[in-house]
Design a protein around this motif. Structure first.
Motif, mmCIF file in Angstrom:
data_model
loop_
_atom_site.group_PDB
_atom_site.id
_atom_site.type_symbol
_atom_site.label_atom_id
_atom_site.label_comp_id
_atom_site.label_asym_id
_atom_site.label_seq_id
_atom_site.Cartn_x
_atom_site.Cartn_y
_atom_site.Cartn_z
ATOM 1 N N ILE A 35 37.520 40.901 35.416
ATOM 2 C CA ILE A 35 36.750 41.075 36.650
ATOM 3 C C ILE A 35 37.706 41.004 37.843
ATOM 4 O O ILE A 35 38.509 40.071 37.959
ATOM 5 N N THR A 46 39.268 40.414 41.442
ATOM 6 C CA THR A 46 39.107 39.421 42.512
ATOM 7 C C THR A 46 39.722 40.005 43.780
ATOM 8 O O THR A 46 40.900 40.383 43.764
ATOM 9 N N GLY A 72 44.283 41.592 33.698
ATOM 10 C CA GLY A 72 43.223 41.815 34.679
ATOM 11 C C GLY A 72 42.555 43.161 34.482
ATOM 12 O O GLY A 72 42.690 43.795 33.417
ATOM 13 N N ALA A 86 43.115 46.047 35.683
ATOM 14 C CA ALA A 86 43.988 47.238 35.696
ATOM 15 C C ALA A 86 43.295 48.418 36.376
ATOM 16 O O ALA A 86 43.080 49.462 35.748
ATOM 17 N N ASN A 112 45.296 49.697 26.881
ATOM 18 C CA ASN A 112 45.518 49.216 25.515
ATOM 19 C C ASN A 112 44.387 48.248 25.126
ATOM 20 O O ASN A 112 44.197 47.231 25.795
HETATM 21 P P1 NAD Z 1 46.392 43.490 35.703
HETATM 22 O O1 NAD Z 1 46.554 42.660 34.490
HETATM 23 O O2 NAD Z 1 45.099 44.158 35.908
HETATM 24 O O3 NAD Z 1 47.529 44.625 35.725
HETATM 25 C C1 NAD Z 1 48.930 44.306 35.714
HETATM 26 C C2 NAD Z 1 49.687 45.486 35.076
HETATM 27 O O4 NAD Z 1 49.411 45.531 33.685
HETATM 28 C C3 NAD Z 1 49.272 46.838 35.639
HETATM 29 O O5 NAD Z 1 50.396 47.667 35.635
HETATM 30 C C4 NAD Z 1 48.255 47.328 34.623
HETATM 31 O O6 NAD Z 1 48.124 48.723 34.592
HETATM 32 C C5 NAD Z 1 48.818 46.766 33.329
HETATM 33 N N1 NAD Z 1 47.769 46.498 32.352
HETATM 34 C C6 NAD Z 1 46.821 45.536 32.427
HETATM 35 N N2 NAD Z 1 46.017 45.588 31.359
HETATM 36 C C7 NAD Z 1 46.477 46.610 30.591
HETATM 37 C C8 NAD Z 1 46.052 47.171 29.360
HETATM 38 N N3 NAD Z 1 44.990 46.697 28.682
HETATM 39 N N4 NAD Z 1 46.748 48.224 28.874
HETATM 40 C C9 NAD Z 1 47.810 48.715 29.507
HETATM 41 N N5 NAD Z 1 48.265 48.227 30.678
HETATM 42 C C10 NAD Z 1 47.595 47.185 31.213
HETATM 43 O O7 NAD Z 1 46.784 42.549 36.923
HETATM 44 P P2 NAD Z 1 46.577 42.762 38.473
HETATM 45 O O8 NAD Z 1 46.853 44.181 38.852
HETATM 46 O O9 NAD Z 1 47.348 41.677 39.103
HETATM 47 O O10 NAD Z 1 45.054 42.447 38.693
HETATM 48 C C11 NAD Z 1 44.028 43.425 38.852
HETATM 49 C C12 NAD Z 1 42.739 42.692 39.132
HETATM 50 O O11 NAD Z 1 42.352 41.927 37.976
HETATM 51 C C13 NAD Z 1 42.848 41.673 40.267
HETATM 52 O O12 NAD Z 1 41.685 41.750 41.037
HETATM 53 C C14 NAD Z 1 42.943 40.334 39.573
HETATM 54 O O13 NAD Z 1 42.445 39.288 40.359
HETATM 55 C C15 NAD Z 1 42.066 40.589 38.360
HETATM 56 N N6 NAD Z 1 42.355 39.701 37.226
HETATM 57 C C16 NAD Z 1 41.292 39.346 36.462
HETATM 58 C C17 NAD Z 1 41.509 38.564 35.353
HETATM 59 C C18 NAD Z 1 40.317 38.169 34.517
HETATM 60 O O14 NAD Z 1 39.278 38.803 34.615
HETATM 61 N N7 NAD Z 1 40.422 37.146 33.708
HETATM 62 C C19 NAD Z 1 42.804 38.150 34.996
HETATM 63 C C20 NAD Z 1 43.868 38.573 35.778
HETATM 64 C C21 NAD Z 1 43.647 39.364 36.895
#
Ligand code: NAD
Length: 356
Positions: A73, A75, A281, A283, A293
């Protein structure tokens, strides 16, 4: 194969969450696990309808089912509502975050075989959300109490660490080590600088460790040194016990060691409820592109199956994922492949169906 029917809350989340949850549902069905999903929505998308990103019926559902699978989700940064993820953990007192990180044959990681589990305290520390804006009455009072050590008009965040919460998470880490046949717990702090907060965490962890003497090895490491050690000799570590913020940071570091955020599962455990979610997060840049992934959420679902006592299905799911990765034909872009989220999910389903 388990015949029992389970009722599980499903929070698809936003960003890539719904597409990843869709794949996981299909895979669990192929694994032969009978789940009745109670789907509920949370996050920015529901604020207009319910006046809050975490409506009470979401919490009610988890309090009823005691188990949830959750997509990420978003934030908002700096402004807007506070993290729904953090609020959920606090409301349900999901005090232990469990983040296993292991390397898979086929990913060509530059690191040696890694198999560590981070146990992160989930309710306190700088995540407590006790913050005061620069210039606020409270911030100015604290600036005055700082006796010249805090610059005028600073914004302030408070870092609470209690003996009670530390004892609970330290016990969880040692019990986890015992039940999962692990050999060592490493407590990570910055107690040389934060003598009262991290100092207390360390003092309590040490006390808890004495009850496991002769069974589980115990050691301590400063968080900066731990980052270096994990990059240089990760195979040296086993179960790692951390306060909330260091746990957050180091779990991303460990994910990086084993192939990236797409490979890192997670579980948020409380006394009566458990919420399973990937470490990554939402993504947003991958949303709707069928590129994310699904492995991290699939491995989180495997943790959920263990929790539901569907150990056979959990093991088959892990083996199916490992097979798909080893073969390397249906990997998403972050693992060096060209497959989409769904294609990697189908490949796991094929393996599962064959293993039936
Ligand atoms: P993110 O984890 O979403 O992405 C970081 C990097 O990892 C990006 O380059 C993204 O494309 C890549 N990535 C993430 N998941 C992937 C997947 N399954 N496959 C391939 N690549 C992947 O982190 P962020 O950009 O810092 O955060 C995005 C949003 O998500 C923010 O609003 C943050 O607050 C939220 N967030 C939520 C949670 C949760 O729901 N528990 C955890 C972390 C971040």
């Amino acid at each position: 194969m388990g015949r029992k029917q389970h009722r599980v809350t499903l929070i698809p989340g936003d960003g890539t969450g719904p597409e990843l949850c869709g794949v996981v549902k299909d895979v669990l069905r192929a694994a032969g696990v009978r789940i009745v999903w109670d789907a509920v929505e949370a996050g920015g998308g529901v604020v207009e309808k319910y006046g809050t990103p975490l409506p009470s019926h979401v919490l009610d559902s988890i309090r009823r089912t005691h188990v949830a699978l959750k997509g990420p989700i978003t934030t908002p940064i700096g402004t807007g509502f506070r993290s729904v993820n953090v609020a959920l953990r606090r409301e349900l007192d999901l005090y232990a975050s469990v983040r296993p990180c292991r390397s898979y044959v086929g990913l060509g990681s530059r690191y040696r075989p890694i198999d560590v589990v981070l146990i992160r305290e989930n309710t306190e520390d700088l995540y407590a959300g006790v913050e005061f804006a620069a210039g606020s009455r409270e911030a100015e009072q604290i600036v005055a109490m700082g006796a010249g050590k805090i610059a005028a008009h600073s914004a302030i965040s408070i870092k609470p660490i209690s003996a009670k919460a530390t004892k609970r998470i330290a016990r969880y880490a040692f019990e986890f080590a015992l039940t999962h046949k692990r050999r060592k717990v490493t407590a990570v702090t910055k107690a040389n600088i934060m003598k009262f907060t991290d100092g207390l965490f360390l003092e309590v962890a040490r006390k808890v460790a004495t009850s496991y003497e002769g069974t589980i090895e115990y050691e301590e490491c400063l968080v900066d040194s731990m980052c270096l050690q994990l990059v240089q000799q990760p195979e040296f570590y086993d179960v790692i016990l951390l306060p909330n913020l260091y746990g957050d940071i180091l779990s991303d570091l460990c994910a990086g060691l084993v192939g990236g955020l797409g490979m890192a599962p997670g579980a948020n455990m409380g006394e009566s409820d458990a919420v399973f979610e990937a470490a990554h997060g939402s993504a947003p840049s991958l949303k709707g592109l069928n590129k994310a992934n699904p492995t991290a959420l699939l491995l989180s679902a495997a943790l959920m199956l263990d929790h539901l006592d569907e150990r056979n299905a959990a093991q088959r799911l892990r083996e199916a994922i490992a097979d798909v990765i080893r073969e390397g034909k249906a990997l998403t872009f972050d693992l060096g492949g060209t497959a989409g989220t769904c294609e990697m999910g189908y490949a796991v389903i094929e393996k599962l169906v064959r293993s039936c």
